[in-house]
Write a protein that holds these residues in place. Sequence first.
Motif, PDB file in Angstrom:
ATOM      1  N   MET A  22      86.050 -21.644  38.437  1.00  0.00           N
ATOM      2  CA  MET A  22      87.424 -22.142  38.291  1.00  0.00           C
ATOM      3  C   MET A  22      87.457 -23.234  37.222  1.00  0.00           C
ATOM      4  SD  MET A  22      90.182 -23.326  41.180  1.00  0.00           S
ATOM      5  CE  MET A  22      89.612 -24.975  41.537  1.00  0.00           C
ATOM      6  N   TRP A  23      87.726 -22.829  35.973  1.00  0.00           N
ATOM      7  CA  TRP A  23      87.838 -23.799  34.886  1.00  0.00           C
ATOM      8  C   TRP A  23      89.111 -24.618  35.026  1.00  0.00           C
ATOM      9  CZ3 TRP A  23      83.392 -24.167  32.629  1.00  0.00           C
ATOM     10  CH2 TRP A  23      82.593 -23.056  32.385  1.00  0.00           C
ATOM     11  N   GLN A  24      90.142 -24.016  35.579  1.00  0.00           N
ATOM     12  CA  GLN A  24      91.452 -24.642  35.531  1.00  0.00           C
ATOM     13  C   GLN A  24      92.012 -25.029  36.910  1.00  0.00           C
ATOM     14  OE1 GLN A  24      92.900 -25.451  32.608  1.00  0.00           O
ATOM     15  NE2 GLN A  24      94.525 -26.481  33.742  1.00  0.00           N
ATOM     16  N   GLY A  25      92.248 -24.012  37.782  1.00  0.00           N
ATOM     17  CA  GLY A  25      92.978 -24.289  39.014  1.00  0.00           C
ATOM     18  C   GLY A  25      94.461 -24.453  38.737  1.00  0.00           C
ATOM     19  N   PRO A  26      95.288 -24.789  39.706  1.00  0.00           N
ATOM     20  CA  PRO A  26      94.906 -25.142  41.071  1.00  0.00           C
ATOM     21  C   PRO A  26      94.424 -23.945  41.904  1.00  0.00           C
ATOM     22  CG  PRO A  26      97.293 -25.054  40.885  1.00  0.00           C
ATOM     23  CD  PRO A  26      96.746 -24.848  39.497  1.00  0.00           C
TER      24      PRO A  26
ATOM     25  N   ALA B  83      94.001 -36.141  38.569  1.00  0.00           N
ATOM     26  CA  ALA B  83      93.570 -36.419  37.187  1.00  0.00           C
ATOM     27  C   ALA B  83      94.054 -35.311  36.260  1.00  0.00           C
ATOM     28  CB  ALA B  83      92.054 -36.519  37.128  1.00  0.00           C
ATOM     29  N   GLU B  84      94.452 -35.719  35.066  1.00  0.00           N
ATOM     30  CA  GLU B  84      94.948 -34.743  34.086  1.00  0.00           C
ATOM     31  C   GLU B  84      93.797 -34.195  33.240  1.00  0.00           C
ATOM     32  OE1 GLU B  84      98.541 -34.210  32.753  1.00  0.00           O
ATOM     33  OE2 GLU B  84      98.831 -34.484  34.906  1.00  0.00           O
ATOM     34  N   ALA B  85      92.949 -35.108  32.762  1.00  0.00           N
ATOM     35  CA  ALA B  85      91.936 -34.718  31.774  1.00  0.00           C
ATOM     36  C   ALA B  85      90.808 -33.922  32.422  1.00  0.00           C
ATOM     37  CB  ALA B  85      91.373 -35.957  31.097  1.00  0.00           C
ATOM     38  N   ALA B  86      90.451 -32.807  31.788  1.00  0.00           N
ATOM     39  CA  ALA B  86      89.345 -32.000  32.282  1.00  0.00           C
ATOM     40  C   ALA B  86      88.022 -32.659  31.878  1.00  0.00           C
ATOM     41  CB  ALA B  86      89.425 -30.602  31.689  1.00  0.00           C
ATOM     42  N   THR B  87      87.023 -32.516  32.723  1.00  0.00           N
ATOM     43  CA  THR B  87      85.669 -32.955  32.382  1.00  0.00           C
ATOM     44  C   THR B  87      85.180 -32.098  31.222  1.00  0.00           C
ATOM     45  OG1 THR B  87      85.348 -33.377  34.725  1.00  0.00           O
ATOM     46  CG2 THR B  87      83.366 -33.309  33.361  1.00  0.00           C
TER      47      THR B  87
END
Length: 328
Positions: free
Chosen positions: A200-204, A295-299
Amino acid sequence: MPGRHTPGLHPLGHGAYAWLARTGSWGWSNAGLIVDGDTSLLVDTLFDLELTDTMLRSMRAVEPAARQIDTLVNTHANGDHCHGNELVTGAEIIASGAAASEMAELPPEAMAALLDAAPGLGDVGAYFQHCFGQFRFHGIKPRSPDRTFDSELQVQVGDKAVQLIEVGPAHTRGDVLVYSPSDRVVFTGDILFIESTPVMWQGPVANWIRACERIEDMDVDLIVPGHGPITDKHGVVHVRRYLQYVRDEARARYDAGMDAFEAARDIELREYSAWSDPERIAVNVDSLYREFTGAEAATDLWELFSRMAALAGYGTADSARPPNLRLP
Ligand SMILES: [Zn+2]
């Protein structure tokens, strides 16, 4: 019909085919073909030009309508579903608007540069080579969709009405199911990984679970996943239960104050440890933590690959980040 695991082209009845990769692991994606009369729709291209060319030749050998593909649908933006687009000349390429905008973010040149650099990048580089070293990213010219849609779009393939159903963001930002009611078949893209671990790169995650439920409610006989063998609704239920299990386990650890990587290492994978690439739990828990915290920003991808490398036994999670490579 060949067994559900056999690589290559599988006729699924009257004018529908699945193309199965030889494994379901990193980059080894499936595709599909729907034809009626002399009209054809291709579901996804593959990770590199050679793989895509082999697939197209095989389709053309058995199906005259595949000599000129009329419509190409990219189920989502990951390169293993769209890097071969340039070979499908003359087709109208369709994707969701969200997938189309995501495609530009990790171009094949970036993958090529990262693989070239990988031998000097320690344990994470070795893991990256393990995942992607069998593919050729040099010289691929990305070809973007010609037409985008949001929500749903119906495409006519001869007399067949094929439904494109946007169910993302889930695996990525713009995941689409390709459902052919007259063939009683759905091509799910990476909403389904069968016998390999979903990532799951994105989600939700709720969207992904809902997408599984939507497939479970469809009037279909055969389900072609993005990775792994052809399946049925039991396969869909397994994927949904994995997502629900990981969501609940991650939530309990979040509430107990563990960080995302600690939680990923701590979750017992039980029966799911039999699936390939179980280390993807690191990405899944990280995406879930983003949901929990808002959180908005992806790791960044390098950090995520570092964690997966560590879980997969490629040394520690602290390899130096490549100085001159920019990842989203
Ligand atoms: Zn894929």
